[in-house]
Design a protein around this motif. Structure first.
Motif, PDB file in Angstrom:
ATOM      1  N   UNK A   1       3.176  -3.446  11.701  1.00 46.16           N
ATOM      2  CA  UNK A   1       3.733  -2.589  10.655  1.00 46.16           C
ATOM      3  C   UNK A   1       2.650  -1.620  10.230  1.00 46.16           C
ATOM      4  N   UNK A   2       2.937  -0.346  10.295  1.00 46.37           N
ATOM      5  CA  UNK A   2       1.936   0.669   9.964  1.00 46.37           C
ATOM      6  C   UNK A   2       2.634   1.844   9.279  1.00 46.37           C
ATOM      7  N   UNK A   3       1.900   2.948   9.145  1.00 45.67           N
ATOM      8  CA  UNK A   3       2.463   4.181   8.605  1.00 45.67           C
ATOM      9  C   UNK A   3       2.122   5.316   9.559  1.00 45.67           C
TER      10      UNK A   3
ATOM     11  N   UNK B   1       5.273  11.166   5.357  1.00 47.76           N
ATOM     12  CA  UNK B   1       4.641   9.848   5.424  1.00 47.76           C
ATOM     13  C   UNK B   1       5.765   8.821   5.518  1.00 47.76           C
ATOM     14  N   UNK B   2       5.758   8.036   6.587  1.00 48.52           N
ATOM     15  CA  UNK B   2       6.839   7.056   6.762  1.00 48.52           C
ATOM     16  C   UNK B   2       6.285   5.732   7.261  1.00 48.52           C
ATOM     17  N   UNK B   3       7.045   4.675   6.984  1.00 41.83           N
ATOM     18  CA  UNK B   3       6.714   3.336   7.468  1.00 41.83           C
ATOM     19  C   UNK B   3       7.237   3.186   8.890  1.00 41.83           C
ATOM     20  N   UNK B   4       6.458   2.545   9.738  1.00 38.33           N
ATOM     21  CA  UNK B   4       6.888   2.314  11.116  1.00 38.33           C
ATOM     22  C   UNK B   4       6.592   0.868  11.506  1.00 38.33           C
ATOM     23  N   UNK B   5       7.363   0.383  12.469  1.00 41.04           N
ATOM     24  CA  UNK B   5       7.139  -0.944  13.053  1.00 41.04           C
ATOM     25  C   UNK B   5       7.352  -0.822  14.549  1.00 41.04           C
ATOM     26  N   UNK B   6       6.504  -1.503  15.321  1.00 39.13           N
ATOM     27  CA  UNK B   6       6.685  -1.440  16.761  1.00 39.13           C
ATOM     28  C   UNK B   6       5.577  -2.153  17.502  1.00 39.13           C
TER      29      UNK B   6
ATOM     30  N   UNK C   1       0.849  -1.203   0.000  1.00 43.51           N
ATOM     31  CA  UNK C   1       0.000   0.000   0.000  1.00 43.51           C
ATOM     32  C   UNK C   1       0.880   1.248   0.000  1.00 43.51           C
ATOM     33  N   UNK C   2       1.964   1.229   0.763  1.00 45.64           N
ATOM     34  CA  UNK C   2       2.883   2.370   0.797  1.00 45.64           C
ATOM     35  C   UNK C   2       3.450   2.644  -0.601  1.00 45.64           C
ATOM     36  N   UNK C   3       3.832   1.575  -1.309  1.00 43.85           N
ATOM     37  CA  UNK C   3       4.361   1.726  -2.668  1.00 43.85           C
ATOM     38  C   UNK C   3       3.297   2.303  -3.610  1.00 43.85           C
ATOM     39  N   UNK C   4       2.054   1.814  -3.473  1.00 38.95           N
ATOM     40  CA  UNK C   4       0.969   2.348  -4.297  1.00 38.95           C
ATOM     41  C   UNK C   4       0.743   3.831  -4.022  1.00 38.95           C
ATOM     42  N   UNK C   5       0.839   4.211  -2.750  1.00 40.27           N
ATOM     43  CA  UNK C   5       0.643   5.619  -2.390  1.00 40.27           C
ATOM     44  C   UNK C   5       1.690   6.518  -3.031  1.00 40.27           C
ATOM     45  N   UNK C   6       2.930   6.039  -3.105  1.00 38.16           N
ATOM     46  CA  UNK C   6       3.985   6.842  -3.728  1.00 38.16           C
ATOM     47  C   UNK C   6       3.630   7.175  -5.178  1.00 38.16           C
ATOM     48  N   UNK C   7       2.993   6.227  -5.860  1.00 35.87           N
ATOM     49  CA  UNK C   7       2.565   6.464  -7.248  1.00 35.87           C
ATOM     50  C   UNK C   7       1.304   7.307  -7.317  1.00 35.87           C
ATOM     51  N   UNK C   8       0.359   7.023  -6.399  1.00 34.86           N
ATOM     52  CA  UNK C   8      -0.986   7.598  -6.526  1.00 34.86           C
ATOM     53  C   UNK C   8      -1.086   9.035  -6.025  1.00 34.86           C
ATOM     54  N   UNK C   9      -0.378   9.365  -4.943  1.00 34.52           N
ATOM     55  CA  UNK C   9      -0.601  10.663  -4.290  1.00 34.52           C
ATOM     56  C   UNK C   9      -0.334  11.880  -5.188  1.00 34.52           C
ATOM     57  N   UNK C  10       0.739  11.905  -5.982  1.00 29.88           N
ATOM     58  CA  UNK C  10       1.007  13.124  -6.763  1.00 29.88           C
ATOM     59  C   UNK C  10      -0.109  13.511  -7.714  1.00 29.88           C
TER      60      UNK C  10
END
Length: 267
Positions: A97-99, A83-88, A54-63
């Motif tokens: 794993x979230x954003x 916007x960053x990926x996080x884990x914890x 989803x993060x990869x798709x967002x990089x393409x879709x958001x602009x």
């Protein structure tokens, strides 16, 4: 604060709807690739794979997005939010794993522990009870219940133990070493291996039946100082600290490569 974003409940719902649509697209690709995780059907246990796609798709879709929820996200980025990926730890119950977008927690794999939950959850970060892992004690508390494992100290490869101090045993009799993700490796190095040293001091030794299996496995691996180095795990922690190995990223990478040459698990 440049990344402070004020979204009301209606806007959060709109963003969640657009992210849920992206998640559906991701599911179509991932279900055939990852139908099962151990004995659990997709999406259980696949929070990282889902979040990453989803993060990869967002990089393409958001602009170029015109969807109202994605436009709200793009406006937040334009105001300086990142916007960053996080884990914890999520509520100290399980790993997630979230954003994070500014001061908002965005989970696009919210149903990977309980499939009856909504796919997407968006909360103010302060209310989400999401936090970075701060110690191995915290990590073990979650791992024990979430993964159903017993945790032991890494005496199998003492030269690797400053980076990877933990050995796991599950109910099926499998045993493996961990935890080699960037967050946990940073924990070891940022603490100058003191957190590794502390947990190694407190954990029990691996039962003999498993240590014998590991020794047999290591005999078949090409000689490597990290894998076959002899001594005490605690002594390696102290030596690496004295040598300032916590500043040496190439040394860390060599340790990770050695770890990757090990069996994923022995049983």
């Amino acid at each position: 604060m440049s990344d402070s974003i004020q979204w009301d409940e209606k806007q959060v719902d709109i963003i969640a709807r657009d992210l849920a649509y992206l998640r559906l697209q991701v599911d179509l690709e991932l279900v055939p690739r990852y139908p099962m995780f151990l004995d659990k059907a997709y999406p259980l246990g696949r929070c990282k794979e889902i979040r990453d796609e989803v993060f990869a798709l967002l990089q393409e879709a958001l602009p170029k997005a015109t969807e109202p929820g994605l436009v709200l996200m793009r406006k937040a980025l334009a105001k300086g939010a990142t916007l960053k990926k996080v884990w914890g730890s999520l509520r100290d119950e399980y790993f997630q794993n979230a954003m994070v977008l500014g001061d908002w927690y965005i989970d696009v794999s919210n149903d990977t522990v309980n499939p009856n939950k909504p796919r997407v959850e968006i909360l103010p970060l302060a209310q989400s009870r999401f936090s970075s892992i701060a110690s191995f004690e915290q990590f073990i508390k979650i791992a024990g219940s979430y993964w159903g494992v017993e945790v032991y100290r890494n005496d199998i490869c003492p030269a690797l133990a400053p980076f990877l101090p933990l050995m796991y045993v599950d109910a099926k009799g499998g045993c493996w070493m961990g935890e080699a993700n960037d967050d946990m490796l940073s924990l070891t190095m940022d603490s100058q291996f003191l957190l590794s040293e502390r947990i190694l001091t407190g954990l029990p030794a691996l039962p003999t039946v498993f240590s014998n299996k590991w020794k047999n496995s290591l005999d078949s691996i090409k000689n490597n100082a990290f894998i076959h180095g002899e001594g005490l795990s605690l002594d390696f922690c102290r030596a690496y600290r004295q040598q300032q190995r916590y500043l040496d990223m190439s040394f860390r990478d060599d340790a990770v490569m050695a770890y990757l040459s090990l069996p994923k698990r022995v049983s």
